[in-house]
Design a protein around this motif. Structure first.
Motif, mmCIF file in Angstrom:
data_model
loop_
_atom_site.group_PDB
_atom_site.id
_atom_site.type_symbol
_atom_site.label_atom_id
_atom_site.label_comp_id
_atom_site.label_asym_id
_atom_site.label_seq_id
_atom_site.Cartn_x
_atom_site.Cartn_y
_atom_site.Cartn_z
ATOM 1 N N ARG A 171 71.558 -34.705 -6.446
ATOM 2 C CA ARG A 171 70.699 -35.751 -5.891
ATOM 3 C C ARG A 171 71.124 -36.157 -4.491
ATOM 4 O O ARG A 171 70.310 -36.625 -3.707
ATOM 5 C CB ARG A 171 70.721 -36.987 -6.792
ATOM 6 N N GLY A 172 72.384 -35.987 -4.166
ATOM 7 C CA GLY A 172 72.883 -36.337 -2.842
ATOM 8 C C GLY A 172 72.512 -35.333 -1.765
ATOM 9 O O GLY A 172 72.912 -35.472 -0.619
ATOM 10 N N GLY A 173 71.782 -34.295 -2.129
ATOM 11 C CA GLY A 173 71.331 -33.311 -1.157
ATOM 12 C C GLY A 173 72.285 -32.153 -0.929
ATOM 13 O O GLY A 173 72.119 -31.394 0.020
ATOM 14 N N ARG A 174 73.268 -32.017 -1.790
ATOM 15 C CA ARG A 174 74.208 -30.904 -1.652
ATOM 16 C C ARG A 174 73.767 -29.727 -2.509
ATOM 17 O O ARG A 174 73.283 -29.904 -3.616
ATOM 18 C CB ARG A 174 75.610 -31.304 -2.098
ATOM 19 N N MET A 175 74.005 -28.534 -1.978
ATOM 20 C CA MET A 175 73.857 -27.318 -2.767
ATOM 21 C C MET A 175 75.231 -26.670 -2.826
ATOM 22 O O MET A 175 75.838 -26.393 -1.791
ATOM 23 C CB MET A 175 72.855 -26.353 -2.150
ATOM 24 N N TRP A 176 75.719 -26.493 -4.046
ATOM 25 C CA TRP A 176 77.034 -25.922 -4.272
ATOM 26 C C TRP A 176 76.901 -24.479 -4.751
ATOM 27 O O TRP A 176 76.056 -24.180 -5.580
ATOM 28 C CB TRP A 176 77.763 -26.693 -5.363
ATOM 29 N N ALA A 177 77.768 -23.609 -4.257
ATOM 30 C CA ALA A 177 77.915 -22.253 -4.783
ATOM 31 C C ALA A 177 79.246 -22.215 -5.523
ATOM 32 O O ALA A 177 80.282 -22.610 -4.978
ATOM 33 C CB ALA A 177 77.906 -21.225 -3.671
ATOM 34 N N ILE A 178 79.192 -21.782 -6.772
ATOM 35 C CA ILE A 178 80.390 -21.702 -7.597
ATOM 36 C C ILE A 178 80.628 -20.227 -7.877
ATOM 37 O O ILE A 178 79.763 -19.546 -8.436
ATOM 38 C CB ILE A 178 80.210 -22.505 -8.912
ATOM 39 N N GLN A 179 81.790 -19.730 -7.471
ATOM 40 C CA GLN A 179 82.030 -18.292 -7.574
ATOM 41 C C GLN A 179 83.450 -17.969 -8.005
ATOM 42 O O GLN A 179 84.341 -18.814 -7.957
ATOM 43 C CB GLN A 179 81.726 -17.623 -6.251
ATOM 44 N N VAL A 180 83.625 -16.726 -8.395
ATOM 45 C CA VAL A 180 84.927 -16.206 -8.795
ATOM 46 C C VAL A 180 85.546 -15.493 -7.600
ATOM 47 O O VAL A 180 84.891 -14.678 -6.947
ATOM 48 C CB VAL A 180 84.773 -15.202 -9.960
ATOM 49 N N LEU A 181 86.796 -15.820 -7.317
ATOM 50 C CA LEU A 181 87.528 -15.132 -6.253
ATOM 51 C C LEU A 181 88.812 -14.540 -6.824
ATOM 52 O O LEU A 181 89.498 -15.177 -7.624
ATOM 53 C CB LEU A 181 87.881 -16.097 -5.124
ATOM 54 N N ALA A 182 89.130 -13.344 -6.388
ATOM 55 C CA ALA A 182 90.405 -12.737 -6.744
ATOM 56 C C ALA A 182 91.487 -13.384 -5.881
ATOM 57 O O ALA A 182 91.208 -13.897 -4.803
ATOM 58 C CB ALA A 182 90.351 -11.241 -6.483
ATOM 59 N N SER A 183 92.698 -13.344 -6.361
ATOM 60 C CA SER A 183 93.796 -14.011 -5.636
ATOM 61 C C SER A 183 93.913 -13.514 -4.197
ATOM 62 O O SER A 183 94.188 -14.286 -3.287
ATOM 63 C CB SER A 183 95.117 -13.842 -6.386
ATOM 64 N N HIS A 184 93.661 -12.248 -3.945
ATOM 65 C CA HIS A 184 93.763 -11.728 -2.581
ATOM 66 C C HIS A 184 92.580 -12.135 -1.698
ATOM 67 O O HIS A 184 92.623 -11.945 -0.488
ATOM 68 C CB HIS A 184 93.918 -10.204 -2.585
ATOM 69 N N GLU A 185 91.532 -12.713 -2.269
ATOM 70 C CA GLU A 185 90.375 -13.168 -1.498
ATOM 71 C C GLU A 185 90.477 -14.623 -1.050
ATOM 72 O O GLU A 185 89.647 -15.097 -0.285
ATOM 73 C CB GLU A 185 89.089 -12.992 -2.325
ATOM 74 N N LEU A 186 91.474 -15.325 -1.546
ATOM 75 C CA LEU A 186 91.652 -16.725 -1.175
ATOM 76 C C LEU A 186 92.156 -16.831 0.259
ATOM 77 O O LEU A 186 92.963 -16.003 0.695
ATOM 78 C CB LEU A 186 92.654 -17.404 -2.110
ATOM 79 N N PRO A 187 91.680 -17.837 0.995
ATOM 80 C CA PRO A 187 92.179 -18.015 2.362
ATOM 81 C C PRO A 187 93.661 -18.379 2.347
ATOM 82 O O PRO A 187 94.132 -19.047 1.428
ATOM 83 C CB PRO A 187 91.341 -19.151 2.924
#
Length: 92
Positions: free
Chosen positions: A73-89
């Motif tokens: 309702r606050g106008g946000r669109m969230w993407a929820i995804q799976v990341l491998a440990s080596h893909e994390l920043p």
């Protein structure tokens, strides 16, 4: 010689705002041993965002990975995804 691709040590679930007012990324609870196991984490984090921010959600698969989407309702669109440990920043 054949090269063998090894799976990363762990997978995590991360939610990020992709449209609307900024919010810090949310890291799901726990580590998962596979993408298939992390599917549960995607559903749980998607539902948690929808409950806390009042919204709607859906899930789909993209490139063999589960992806959740929550629109609040606050106008946000969230993407929820799976990341491998080596893909994390990396920090620093």
């Amino acid at each position: 010689m054949n090269a063998v691709a090894l799976d990363p040590a762990a997978y995590v679930v991360v939610a990020e705002v992709i449209h609307g007012p900024h919010a810090a990324p949310i890291l799901g609870e726990g580590l998962f041993c596979s993408i298939k196991c992390a599917e549960i984490g995607v559903r749980e984090l998607t539902c948690s965002i929808v409950e806390s921010e009042e919204g709607v959600s859906f899930a789909l698969e993209h490139r063999g990975r589960p992806v959740g989407c929550a629109v609040t309702r606050g106008g946000r669109m969230w993407a929820i995804q799976v990341l491998a440990s080596h893909e994390l920043p990396t920090l620093g």
